[in-house]
Design an enzyme around this catalytic site. Structure first.
Site, PDB file in Angstrom:
ATOM      1  N   ARG A 162      33.323  39.358  49.699  1.00 25.09           N
ATOM      2  CA  ARG A 162      33.593  37.994  49.187  1.00 25.09           C
ATOM      3  C   ARG A 162      32.371  37.101  49.367  1.00 25.09           C
ATOM      4  O   ARG A 162      32.483  35.922  49.686  1.00 25.09           O
ATOM      5  CB  ARG A 162      34.802  37.358  49.877  1.00 25.09           C
ATOM      6  N   SER A 236      43.799  33.435  48.126  1.00 26.89           N
ATOM      7  CA  SER A 236      43.633  33.582  49.580  1.00 26.89           C
ATOM      8  C   SER A 236      42.755  32.437  50.073  1.00 26.89           C
ATOM      9  O   SER A 236      41.630  32.279  49.595  1.00 26.89           O
ATOM     10  CB  SER A 236      42.936  34.903  49.910  1.00 26.89           C
ATOM     11  N   GLU A 332      37.673  31.088  52.708  1.00 21.17           N
ATOM     12  CA  GLU A 332      37.068  31.750  51.538  1.00 21.17           C
ATOM     13  C   GLU A 332      36.839  30.727  50.417  1.00 21.17           C
ATOM     14  O   GLU A 332      35.863  30.804  49.664  1.00 21.17           O
ATOM     15  CB  GLU A 332      38.016  32.856  51.044  1.00 21.17           C
TER      16      GLU A 332
HETATM   17  P1  FAD Z   1      35.475  27.822  40.390  1.00 22.80           P
HETATM   18  O1  FAD Z   1      36.604  27.642  41.333  1.00 22.80           O
HETATM   19  O2  FAD Z   1      35.369  26.896  39.239  1.00 22.80           O
HETATM   20  O3  FAD Z   1      34.108  27.779  41.213  1.00 22.80           O
HETATM   21  C1  FAD Z   1      33.969  28.515  42.411  1.00 22.80           C
HETATM   22  C2  FAD Z   1      32.517  28.357  42.900  1.00 22.80           C
HETATM   23  O4  FAD Z   1      31.636  28.976  41.973  1.00 22.80           O
HETATM   24  C3  FAD Z   1      32.058  26.898  42.972  1.00 22.80           C
HETATM   25  O5  FAD Z   1      31.162  26.793  44.045  1.00 22.80           O
HETATM   26  C4  FAD Z   1      31.341  26.665  41.644  1.00 22.80           C
HETATM   27  O6  FAD Z   1      30.356  25.658  41.729  1.00 22.80           O
HETATM   28  C5  FAD Z   1      30.717  28.033  41.415  1.00 22.80           C
HETATM   29  N1  FAD Z   1      30.568  28.406  39.998  1.00 22.80           N
HETATM   30  C6  FAD Z   1      31.559  28.608  39.095  1.00 22.80           C
HETATM   31  N2  FAD Z   1      31.053  29.024  37.928  1.00 22.80           N
HETATM   32  C7  FAD Z   1      29.706  29.067  38.079  1.00 22.80           C
HETATM   33  C8  FAD Z   1      28.621  29.408  37.225  1.00 22.80           C
HETATM   34  N3  FAD Z   1      28.796  29.799  35.965  1.00 22.80           N
HETATM   35  N4  FAD Z   1      27.361  29.321  37.728  1.00 22.80           N
HETATM   36  C9  FAD Z   1      27.136  28.929  39.003  1.00 22.80           C
HETATM   37  N5  FAD Z   1      28.129  28.601  39.854  1.00 22.80           N
HETATM   38  C10 FAD Z   1      29.396  28.668  39.398  1.00 22.80           C
HETATM   39  N6  FAD Z   1      39.482  35.983  44.226  1.00 22.80           N
HETATM   40  C11 FAD Z   1      39.202  37.279  44.487  1.00 22.80           C
HETATM   41  O7  FAD Z   1      38.061  37.623  44.834  1.00 22.80           O
HETATM   42  N7  FAD Z   1      40.169  38.242  44.408  1.00 22.80           N
HETATM   43  C12 FAD Z   1      41.427  37.957  44.041  1.00 22.80           C
HETATM   44  O8  FAD Z   1      42.257  38.845  43.960  1.00 22.80           O
HETATM   45  C13 FAD Z   1      41.763  36.589  43.772  1.00 22.80           C
HETATM   46  N8  FAD Z   1      43.037  36.246  43.471  1.00 22.80           N
HETATM   47  C14 FAD Z   1      43.335  34.930  43.241  1.00 22.80           C
HETATM   48  C15 FAD Z   1      44.668  34.600  42.940  1.00 22.80           C
HETATM   49  C16 FAD Z   1      45.019  33.283  42.684  1.00 22.80           C
HETATM   50  C17 FAD Z   1      46.445  32.946  42.356  1.00 22.80           C
HETATM   51  C18 FAD Z   1      44.018  32.278  42.721  1.00 22.80           C
HETATM   52  C19 FAD Z   1      44.375  30.856  42.391  1.00 22.80           C
HETATM   53  C20 FAD Z   1      42.707  32.591  43.047  1.00 22.80           C
HETATM   54  C21 FAD Z   1      42.353  33.926  43.314  1.00 22.80           C
HETATM   55  N9  FAD Z   1      41.036  34.296  43.646  1.00 22.80           N
HETATM   56  C22 FAD Z   1      40.731  35.615  43.879  1.00 22.80           C
HETATM   57  C23 FAD Z   1      39.998  33.283  43.761  1.00 22.80           C
HETATM   58  C24 FAD Z   1      39.328  32.901  42.412  1.00 22.80           C
HETATM   59  O9  FAD Z   1      40.153  33.199  41.334  1.00 22.80           O
HETATM   60  C25 FAD Z   1      37.991  33.619  42.214  1.00 22.80           C
HETATM   61  O10 FAD Z   1      37.111  33.345  43.267  1.00 22.80           O
HETATM   62  C26 FAD Z   1      37.322  33.238  40.889  1.00 22.80           C
HETATM   63  O11 FAD Z   1      36.172  34.040  40.673  1.00 22.80           O
HETATM   64  C27 FAD Z   1      36.901  31.760  40.819  1.00 22.80           C
HETATM   65  O12 FAD Z   1      36.497  31.505  39.500  1.00 22.80           O
HETATM   66  P2  FAD Z   1      36.446  30.055  38.900  1.00 22.80           P
HETATM   67  O13 FAD Z   1      35.822  30.145  37.556  1.00 22.80           O
HETATM   68  O14 FAD Z   1      37.782  29.418  38.967  1.00 22.80           O
HETATM   69  O15 FAD Z   1      35.437  29.340  39.902  1.00 22.80           O
HETATM   70  P1  NAP Z   2      48.053  43.511  50.551  1.00 19.03           P
HETATM   71  O1  NAP Z   2      48.015  44.628  49.563  1.00 19.03           O
HETATM   72  O2  NAP Z   2      49.358  43.021  51.076  1.00 19.03           O
HETATM   73  O3  NAP Z   2      47.110  43.868  51.766  1.00 19.03           O
HETATM   74  C1  NAP Z   2      46.912  42.949  52.846  1.00 19.03           C
HETATM   75  C2  NAP Z   2      45.485  43.040  53.276  1.00 19.03           C
HETATM   76  O4  NAP Z   2      45.216  44.325  53.803  1.00 19.03           O
HETATM   77  C3  NAP Z   2      44.588  42.816  52.100  1.00 19.03           C
HETATM   78  O5  NAP Z   2      43.957  41.602  52.326  1.00 19.03           O
HETATM   79  C4  NAP Z   2      43.664  44.007  52.046  1.00 19.03           C
HETATM   80  O6  NAP Z   2      42.301  43.662  52.227  1.00 19.03           O
HETATM   81  C5  NAP Z   2      44.073  44.879  53.212  1.00 19.03           C
HETATM   82  N1  NAP Z   2      44.372  46.236  52.718  1.00 19.03           N
HETATM   83  C6  NAP Z   2      45.555  46.687  52.216  1.00 19.03           C
HETATM   84  N2  NAP Z   2      45.461  47.996  51.901  1.00 19.03           N
HETATM   85  C7  NAP Z   2      44.207  48.371  52.176  1.00 19.03           C
HETATM   86  C8  NAP Z   2      43.489  49.589  52.051  1.00 19.03           C
HETATM   87  N3  NAP Z   2      44.067  50.700  51.598  1.00 19.03           N
HETATM   88  N4  NAP Z   2      42.187  49.607  52.412  1.00 19.03           N
HETATM   89  C9  NAP Z   2      41.587  48.503  52.869  1.00 19.03           C
HETATM   90  N5  NAP Z   2      42.216  47.316  53.011  1.00 19.03           N
HETATM   91  C10 NAP Z   2      43.496  47.251  52.684  1.00 19.03           C
HETATM   92  O7  NAP Z   2      47.279  42.239  49.925  1.00 19.03           O
HETATM   93  P2  NAP Z   2      47.719  41.215  48.821  1.00 19.03           P
HETATM   94  O8  NAP Z   2      47.692  39.862  49.398  1.00 19.03           O
HETATM   95  O9  NAP Z   2      48.949  41.667  48.084  1.00 19.03           O
HETATM   96  O10 NAP Z   2      46.480  41.273  47.832  1.00 19.03           O
HETATM   97  C11 NAP Z   2      46.237  42.437  47.086  1.00 19.03           C
HETATM   98  C12 NAP Z   2      44.779  42.494  46.703  1.00 19.03           C
HETATM   99  O11 NAP Z   2      44.437  41.346  45.920  1.00 19.03           O
HETATM  100  C13 NAP Z   2      43.843  42.465  47.911  1.00 19.03           C
HETATM  101  O12 NAP Z   2      42.753  43.288  47.654  1.00 19.03           O
HETATM  102  C14 NAP Z   2      43.409  41.016  48.006  1.00 19.03           C
HETATM  103  O13 NAP Z   2      42.113  40.867  48.540  1.00 19.03           O
HETATM  104  C15 NAP Z   2      43.432  40.581  46.540  1.00 19.03           C
HETATM  105  N6  NAP Z   2      43.744  39.153  46.446  1.00 19.03           N
HETATM  106  C16 NAP Z   2      42.739  38.286  46.695  1.00 19.03           C
HETATM  107  C17 NAP Z   2      42.970  36.930  46.602  1.00 19.03           C
HETATM  108  C18 NAP Z   2      41.840  35.959  46.811  1.00 19.03           C
HETATM  109  O14 NAP Z   2      41.997  34.799  46.509  1.00 19.03           O
HETATM  110  N7  NAP Z   2      40.715  36.386  47.322  1.00 19.03           N
HETATM  111  C19 NAP Z   2      44.234  36.455  46.278  1.00 19.03           C
HETATM  112  C20 NAP Z   2      45.240  37.377  46.072  1.00 19.03           C
HETATM  113  C21 NAP Z   2      44.987  38.735  46.156  1.00 19.03           C
HETATM  114  P3  NAP Z   2      41.356  43.134  51.041  1.00 19.03           P
HETATM  115  O15 NAP Z   2      41.770  41.724  50.798  1.00 19.03           O
HETATM  116  O16 NAP Z   2      40.008  43.229  51.667  1.00 19.03           O
HETATM  117  O17 NAP Z   2      41.503  43.979  49.847  1.00 19.03           O
END
Ligand code: FAD
Ligand code: NAP
Length: 336
Positions: A162, A236, A332
């Site tokens: 991340r 998250s 995050e």
């Molecule tokens: P923004 O929120 O608009 O911006 C985020 C940051 O990036 C800010 O600092 C902004 O200035 C910068 N930025 C945006 N676009 C640019 C650009 N073109 N150039 C330079 N800087 C830029 N994230 C995960 O990693 N895994 C997930 O599974 C995941 N699940 C999510 C589920 C939900 C329900 C929600 C709401 C969020 C989730 N996220 C997840 C977080 C988010 O969706 C991601 O981080 C996504 O990439 C953010 O994109 P955005 O365009 O909305 O960025």
């Molecule tokens: P989940 O499957 O309930 O798992 C809980 C946590 O355990 C996750 O955060 C995941 O880490 C870790 N995990 C589970 N199985 C694993 C494996 N086999 N090996 C390594 N790590 C494992 O999680 P969830 O909330 O439903 O989310 C599912 C996936 O979507 C995850 O990968 C999560 O990161 C991603 N997600 C991200 C965001 C965001 O905003 N960043 C939001 C929603 C979902 P990891 O998170 O490192 O994968």
């Protein structure tokens, strides 16, 4: 078109009603360059994508520029791989579905992540055992200070968990314009995450495909994660902590059931959601905000919360996790 005191309420997934001091949209490099000349040069630039990884705790004293550069372009293709470039303002999930429908593998586990293509390298988005670094080739980005366009290859992005160079040492310096991925026509599938296997079984899938995995991920996510259109959130809120084996050994003595994922480099990843749940926060509401009942890692705005209320809640959660487990959670979500 330039706007002043522009509401960002519909442009951030927490639904926070904050104003940008100055605001404009751009859909090409030329428009961006023109805005840099016409816009308020005294204000710092803030690039906005889908607003799904942001917590605004105050009005934004910046020149906020929303990236709306669209388009996909296949750069090269052969029997094995496709190298495809997408505009930074494309909606991430729409791009993923485009590739999935073509049968190209690599992004299917990343289905239904909100936000834009341009933000995907910012934190090396990841889900279900896959991160964009696995298929990333390069990106081009406009350097705000010099006005030059620079290309970043995989190594230059310094991807981590991340994390990337754009979230750390080069924070706020670049506008990502497009991102290029290498996808596979004969992909290796990643279904090691338990939830995916179970969902594929429930769906009755006997033969794996990129589309089946994408559909499984979409089903799991829709059943578990709050839809920001209904309940404000940014996914998250905290990162999963990664700790040393020594720290883990002492922790597991007190908490034998603690979920843990040993990493290749000898560290151990913990599930922040579990720690938050054990600290008593799962489903707990304070005023207009709380930690989600189905996934304690997701901080939600039940409506009407301010950014500072959300910030304070995150602080209280961090304090309780620290007191119970001795672990400092790291946010995050990007805080402004
Ligand atoms: P923004 O929120 O608009 O911006 C985020 C940051 O990036 C800010 O600092 C902004 O200035 C910068 N930025 C945006 N676009 C640019 C650009 N073109 N150039 C330079 N800087 C830029 N994230 C995960 O990693 N895994 C997930 O599974 C995941 N699940 C999510 C589920 C939900 C329900 C929600 C709401 C969020 C989730 N996220 C997840 C977080 C988010 O969706 C991601 O981080 C996504 O990439 C953010 O994109 P955005 O365009 O909305 O960025
Ligand atoms: P989940 O499957 O309930 O798992 C809980 C946590 O355990 C996750 O955060 C995941 O880490 C870790 N995990 C589970 N199985 C694993 C494996 N086999 N090996 C390594 N790590 C494992 O999680 P969830 O909330 O439903 O989310 C599912 C996936 O979507 C995850 O990968 C999560 O990161 C991603 N997600 C991200 C965001 C965001 O905003 N960043 C939001 C929603 C979902 P990891 O998170 O490192 O994968």
């Amino acid at each position: 078109m330039l706007h002043t005191e522009y509401s960002l309420k519909s442009l951030n997934t927490f639904g926070l009603d904050v104003n940008a001091q100055s605001f404009a949209r751009f859909s090409s490099l030329e428009e961006l360059k023109a805005l840099m000349l016409e816009g308020p040069s005294e204000l710092p630039v803030f690039i906005l994508g889908g607003g799904s990884n942001l917590l605004f705790t105050q009005d934004v004293s910046c020149f906020v520029l929303r990236n709306e550069i669209k388009g996909f372009e296949i750069l090269t293709e052969d029997e094995e791989v496709v190298v495809i470039q997408a505009g930074a303002g494309e909606v991430w999930h729409e791009f993923v579905r485009y590739t999935v429908e073509k049968g190209w593998g690599g992004l299917e586990n990343l289905s239904l992540i909100p936000g834009s293509v341009g933000a995907s390298p910012m934190q090396n988005i990841g889900a279900y055992g896959v991160e964009i670094k696995d298929t990333f080739v390069s990106l081009s980005a406009y350097h705000l200070a010099s006005g030059e366009v620079h290309t970043f290859n995989h190594e230059a992005c310094k991807f981590g968990y991340r994390e990337s160079v754009f979230k750390r040492e080069k924070k706020g310096e670049y506008v990502i314009l497009d991102v290029t991925f290498k996808l596979n026509k004969n992909p290796n599938f990643h279904v090691e995450y338990g939830a995916i296997k179970g969902e594929l079984e429930t769906m009755g899938v006997t033969e794996l495909s990129v589309d089946a995995i994408s559909q499984a991920v979409m089903r799991i996510r829709s059943s578990k994660l709050p839809d920001p259109k209904v309940l404000g959130n940014a996914g998250s809120f905290f990162k999963n902590p990664v700790i040393s084996v020594e720290q883990f050994s002492s922790l597991v003595t007190s908490f034998p059931e603690i979920p843990n994922y040993p990493q290749d480099n000898g560290t151990v990843k913990l599930a922040a959601g579990w720690l938050i749940e054990q600290a008593g926060w799962k489903g707990k509401r304070v005023g207009n905000c709380g930690m989600h009942a189905l996934q304690a890692l997701v901080l939600v705005n039940y409506g009407g919360a301010t950014g500072s209320e959300l910030w304070q809640l995150s602080h209280a959660v961090m304090d309780d996790v620290k007191n119970k487990f001795g672990i400092t959670l790291e946010r995050e979500v990007n805080i402004y």
